[in-house]
Design a protein around this motif. Structure first.
Motif, PDB file in Angstrom:
ATOM      1  N   VAL A 177      -8.371 -21.877  27.078  1.00 58.07           N
ATOM      2  CA  VAL A 177      -8.939 -23.384  27.227  1.00 58.07           C
ATOM      3  C   VAL A 177      -9.755 -23.407  27.467  1.00 58.07           C
ATOM      4  CG1 VAL A 177      -8.214 -25.552  26.698  1.00 58.07           C
ATOM      5  CG2 VAL A 177      -6.075 -23.823  26.554  1.00 58.07           C
ATOM      6  N   GLN A 178      -9.646 -23.877  28.994  1.00 63.03           N
ATOM      7  CA  GLN A 178     -11.351 -24.204  29.237  1.00 63.03           C
ATOM      8  C   GLN A 178     -12.463 -23.218  30.107  1.00 63.03           C
ATOM      9  OE1 GLN A 178     -10.518 -25.679  33.777  1.00 63.03           O
ATOM     10  NE2 GLN A 178      -9.387 -27.834  33.189  1.00 63.03           N
ATOM     11  N   ALA A 179     -12.079 -21.371  29.404  1.00 65.87           N
ATOM     12  CA  ALA A 179     -13.078 -20.996  29.319  1.00 65.87           C
ATOM     13  C   ALA A 179     -13.434 -21.281  28.040  1.00 65.87           C
ATOM     14  CB  ALA A 179     -12.396 -19.996  28.816  1.00 65.87           C
ATOM     15  N   LEU A 180     -12.686 -21.889  27.300  1.00 63.41           N
ATOM     16  CA  LEU A 180     -13.708 -22.051  25.938  1.00 63.41           C
ATOM     17  C   LEU A 180     -14.643 -23.660  26.141  1.00 63.41           C
ATOM     18  CD1 LEU A 180     -14.105 -22.501  22.428  1.00 63.41           C
ATOM     19  CD2 LEU A 180     -12.720 -23.268  22.138  1.00 63.41           C
ATOM     20  N   ALA A 181     -13.895 -24.586  26.295  1.00 65.63           N
ATOM     21  CA  ALA A 181     -14.785 -25.654  27.282  1.00 65.63           C
ATOM     22  C   ALA A 181     -16.042 -25.419  27.625  1.00 65.63           C
ATOM     23  CB  ALA A 181     -13.977 -26.794  28.160  1.00 65.63           C
ATOM     24  N   VAL A 182     -16.583 -24.320  29.176  1.00 66.00           N
ATOM     25  CA  VAL A 182     -17.257 -24.825  28.905  1.00 66.00           C
ATOM     26  C   VAL A 182     -18.564 -23.426  28.492  1.00 66.00           C
ATOM     27  CG1 VAL A 182     -18.261 -22.048  30.819  1.00 66.00           C
ATOM     28  CG2 VAL A 182     -15.799 -24.002  31.967  1.00 66.00           C
ATOM     29  N   ALA A 183     -17.631 -22.967  27.472  1.00 70.60           N
ATOM     30  CA  ALA A 183     -18.541 -21.240  26.392  1.00 70.60           C
ATOM     31  C   ALA A 183     -18.976 -22.185  25.844  1.00 70.60           C
ATOM     32  CB  ALA A 183     -17.642 -20.797  26.077  1.00 70.60           C
ATOM     33  N   ALA A 184     -18.310 -23.965  24.923  1.00 72.55           N
ATOM     34  CA  ALA A 184     -19.001 -24.251  23.912  1.00 72.55           C
ATOM     35  C   ALA A 184     -20.221 -25.191  25.326  1.00 72.55           C
ATOM     36  CB  ALA A 184     -17.705 -25.380  23.528  1.00 72.55           C
ATOM     37  N   ALA A 185     -19.801 -26.006  25.626  1.00 70.94           N
ATOM     38  CA  ALA A 185     -21.147 -26.551  26.303  1.00 70.94           C
ATOM     39  C   ALA A 185     -21.788 -25.731  26.475  1.00 70.94           C
ATOM     40  CB  ALA A 185     -20.242 -27.153  27.832  1.00 70.94           C
ATOM     41  N   VAL A 186     -22.345 -24.721  27.321  1.00 71.24           N
ATOM     42  CA  VAL A 186     -23.085 -24.071  27.144  1.00 71.24           C
ATOM     43  C   VAL A 186     -24.014 -23.934  25.655  1.00 71.24           C
ATOM     44  CG1 VAL A 186     -23.929 -22.197  27.536  1.00 71.24           C
ATOM     45  CG2 VAL A 186     -22.742 -22.796  29.288  1.00 71.24           C
ATOM     46  N   ALA A 187     -23.352 -23.737  25.024  1.00 69.38           N
ATOM     47  CA  ALA A 187     -23.211 -23.217  23.181  1.00 69.38           C
ATOM     48  C   ALA A 187     -24.184 -24.016  22.583  1.00 69.38           C
ATOM     49  CB  ALA A 187     -22.697 -22.309  22.447  1.00 69.38           C
ATOM     50  N   GLN A 188     -23.202 -25.862  22.941  1.00 64.13           N
ATOM     51  CA  GLN A 188     -23.602 -26.406  22.458  1.00 64.13           C
ATOM     52  C   GLN A 188     -25.230 -27.364  23.173  1.00 64.13           C
ATOM     53  OE1 GLN A 188     -21.321 -29.319  21.837  1.00 64.13           O
ATOM     54  NE2 GLN A 188     -19.845 -27.900  21.320  1.00 64.13           N
ATOM     55  N   VAL A 189     -25.129 -26.801  24.566  1.00 61.99           N
ATOM     56  CA  VAL A 189     -26.701 -27.640  25.214  1.00 61.99           C
ATOM     57  C   VAL A 189     -27.873 -26.245  24.487  1.00 61.99           C
ATOM     58  CG1 VAL A 189     -27.879 -27.722  27.318  1.00 61.99           C
ATOM     59  CG2 VAL A 189     -25.338 -28.521  27.288  1.00 61.99           C
ATOM     60  N   ASP A 190     -27.319 -24.847  25.070  1.00 64.73           N
ATOM     61  CA  ASP A 190     -28.373 -24.012  24.619  1.00 64.73           C
ATOM     62  C   ASP A 190     -28.480 -22.347  24.702  1.00 64.73           C
ATOM     63  OD1 ASP A 190     -30.717 -22.815  24.879  1.00 64.73           O
ATOM     64  OD2 ASP A 190     -31.552 -23.289  26.660  1.00 64.73           O
ATOM     65  N   PRO A 191     -28.139 -22.001  23.293  1.00 64.67           N
ATOM     66  CA  PRO A 191     -27.327 -20.861  22.481  1.00 64.67           C
ATOM     67  C   PRO A 191     -28.266 -20.067  23.255  1.00 64.67           C
ATOM     68  CG  PRO A 191     -28.511 -22.223  21.160  1.00 64.67           C
ATOM     69  CD  PRO A 191     -28.882 -23.262  22.261  1.00 64.67           C
ATOM     70  N   GLY A 192     -29.638 -19.573  23.868  1.00 65.25           N
ATOM     71  CA  GLY A 192     -30.309 -18.911  24.778  1.00 65.25           C
ATOM     72  C   GLY A 192     -29.946 -18.532  25.744  1.00 65.25           C
ATOM     73  N   LEU A 193     -28.660 -19.489  25.907  1.00 67.39           N
ATOM     74  CA  LEU A 193     -28.413 -19.227  28.228  1.00 67.39           C
ATOM     75  C   LEU A 193     -27.275 -18.092  27.643  1.00 67.39           C
ATOM     76  CD1 LEU A 193     -28.079 -22.547  28.982  1.00 67.39           C
ATOM     77  CD2 LEU A 193     -30.043 -21.259  29.453  1.00 67.39           C
ATOM     78  N   ALA A 194     -27.127 -17.263  29.041  1.00 72.23           N
ATOM     79  CA  ALA A 194     -26.094 -16.963  28.886  1.00 72.23           C
ATOM     80  C   ALA A 194     -25.303 -17.015  30.933  1.00 72.23           C
ATOM     81  CB  ALA A 194     -26.617 -15.047  29.955  1.00 72.23           C
ATOM     82  N   VAL A 195     -23.741 -15.890  29.845  1.00 69.82           N
ATOM     83  CA  VAL A 195     -22.854 -16.828  30.629  1.00 69.82           C
ATOM     84  C   VAL A 195     -22.452 -15.690  31.672  1.00 69.82           C
ATOM     85  CG1 VAL A 195     -20.164 -17.054  30.762  1.00 69.82           C
ATOM     86  CG2 VAL A 195     -22.475 -18.358  28.968  1.00 69.82           C
ATOM     87  N   VAL A 196     -22.347 -15.406  32.848  1.00 72.19           N
ATOM     88  CA  VAL A 196     -21.831 -14.805  33.537  1.00 72.19           C
ATOM     89  C   VAL A 196     -20.556 -14.548  34.092  1.00 72.19           C
ATOM     90  CG1 VAL A 196     -22.361 -13.909  36.388  1.00 72.19           C
ATOM     91  CG2 VAL A 196     -23.924 -14.875  34.968  1.00 72.19           C
ATOM     92  N   GLY A 197     -19.997 -14.194  34.457  1.00 73.59           N
ATOM     93  CA  GLY A 197     -18.382 -13.819  34.974  1.00 73.59           C
ATOM     94  C   GLY A 197     -18.078 -12.423  34.970  1.00 73.59           C
ATOM     95  N   LEU A 198     -16.368 -12.300  35.661  1.00 77.02           N
ATOM     96  CA  LEU A 198     -15.280 -11.943  36.206  1.00 77.02           C
ATOM     97  C   LEU A 198     -15.717 -10.674  34.569  1.00 77.02           C
ATOM     98  CD1 LEU A 198     -14.500 -11.093  38.786  1.00 77.02           C
ATOM     99  CD2 LEU A 198     -12.565 -11.526  37.620  1.00 77.02           C
ATOM    100  N   PRO A 199     -15.783  -9.118  34.450  1.00 80.80           N
ATOM    101  CA  PRO A 199     -15.719  -8.518  33.076  1.00 80.80           C
ATOM    102  C   PRO A 199     -14.052  -8.535  33.052  1.00 80.80           C
ATOM    103  CG  PRO A 199     -16.399  -7.163  35.107  1.00 80.80           C
ATOM    104  CD  PRO A 199     -15.801  -8.857  35.511  1.00 80.80           C
ATOM    105  N   GLY A 200     -14.046  -8.803  31.543  1.00 80.88           N
ATOM    106  CA  GLY A 200     -12.890  -9.143  30.650  1.00 80.88           C
ATOM    107  C   GLY A 200     -11.677 -10.317  31.181  1.00 80.88           C
ATOM    108  N   SER A 201     -12.433 -11.597  31.489  1.00 82.68           N
ATOM    109  CA  SER A 201     -12.381 -12.990  31.717  1.00 82.68           C
ATOM    110  C   SER A 201     -12.577 -12.997  30.336  1.00 82.68           C
ATOM    111  CB  SER A 201     -13.087 -13.453  32.879  1.00 82.68           C
ATOM    112  OG  SER A 201     -14.689 -13.849  32.242  1.00 82.68           O
ATOM    113  N   ALA A 202     -12.038 -14.843  30.442  1.00 82.52           N
ATOM    114  CA  ALA A 202     -11.763 -15.324  29.490  1.00 82.52           C
ATOM    115  C   ALA A 202     -12.958 -15.922  28.862  1.00 82.52           C
ATOM    116  CB  ALA A 202     -10.757 -16.769  29.079  1.00 82.52           C
ATOM    117  N   VAL A 203     -13.572 -16.651  29.737  1.00 82.21           N
ATOM    118  CA  VAL A 203     -14.904 -17.197  29.679  1.00 82.21           C
ATOM    119  C   VAL A 203     -16.079 -16.078  28.801  1.00 82.21           C
ATOM    120  CG1 VAL A 203     -15.678 -16.706  31.778  1.00 82.21           C
ATOM    121  CG2 VAL A 203     -16.642 -19.204  30.517  1.00 82.21           C
TER     122      VAL A 203
END
Length: 255
Positions: free
Chosen positions: A126-152
């Protein structure tokens, strides 16, 4: 072979500086990506501008290091933030750094959660989706960095975002591939040569020793060193030197 070397930077506030003076500047001579604090766990507009300015002058990529709104706890306290609020708070931080970066000729290429938020979005969908959705809505050209296999990273890919898996040269790993919580034995790796050997093995063998005595598989396009790890500059320098000696090219994955 090639790898990115990222570091959390700009984690001061006003006259307060995290760690030894000059640490950030020295690290920006070594790393290829700078995760710049956006004001919620640390950082302020002047610090953000200074770090972005130095980064662009040295060819270092800039990323937004977003966290919980927790200056007192440095973003390392677990907070139960409603997902709709978290989405807006992440969007706010990303947008703030984007605006400040533009004033010094830099651009933001990726987003990486900080501290307790980083650990939370490993398993909390749930929190992972909130973070990812924020990035997608602000700028879908941005990458997301995280731990392998993580929900985000899973949520980010579902939203069409580019993802970057990372590993930590200065943090201990548990057998399940998660990080040893800070304050517990084995949480930090502060010996430069040990960190350097870990880094080379992560890239060449895709493995790292866990505190339990076994090996953990790691798949990483980026390696991280923290600016507040004791001896961060010698650690980062040793890591870079060892990687280059092993024939590994260092370059940012999200310029």
């Amino acid at each position: 072979m090639h790898i990115d070397l990222n570091c959390d930077l700009g984690e001061g506030l006003g006259v307060w500086t995290l760690g030894e003076p000059g640490t950030d500047d020295a690290l920006l001579e070594v790393v290829t990506s700078a995760n710049v604090a956006c004001g919620f766990h640390a950082g302020d507009p002047a610090i953000m501008a200074a770090r972005c300015s130095t980064a662009v002058a040295r060819g270092v990529a800039v990323g937004a290091h977003v966290g919980y709104r927790d200056l007192v706890g440095f973003g390392r306290r677990a907070l139960d933030v409603p997902p709709d609020v978290l989405l807006q708070e992440v969007a706010y931080q990303v947008g703030a750094l984007q605006a400040v970066a533009r004033t010094v000729g830099a651009r933001v290429g990726y987003v990486k959660p900080h501290g307790a938020l980083y650990n939370r979005v490993v398993g909390d969908g749930v929190q992972a989706l909130a973070v990812a959705a924020a990035v997608a809505q602000v700028d879908p050209g941005l990458a997301v960095v995280g731990l392998p296999g993580s929900a985000v990273l899973v949520r980010a890919r579902e939203l069409g975002l580019r993802t970057v898996e990372e590993a930590f040269v200065d943090r201990g790993y548990r057998a399940d591939g998660t990080l040893v919580p800070r304050g517990r034995p084995g949480a930090l790796v502060t010996d430069p040569q040990e960190a350097a050997a870990r880094a080379v093995r992560m890239v060449r063998e895709r493995r790292v020793a866990s505190v339990d005595g076994g090996d953990v598989e790691v798949t990483a396009a980026s390696l991280c060193v923290h600016s507040d790890t004791p001896g961060a500059v010698p650690v980062a320098r040793a890591v870079r030197a060892a990687l280059e000696a092993a024939g590994v090219e260092l370059r940012p994955v999200a310029p």
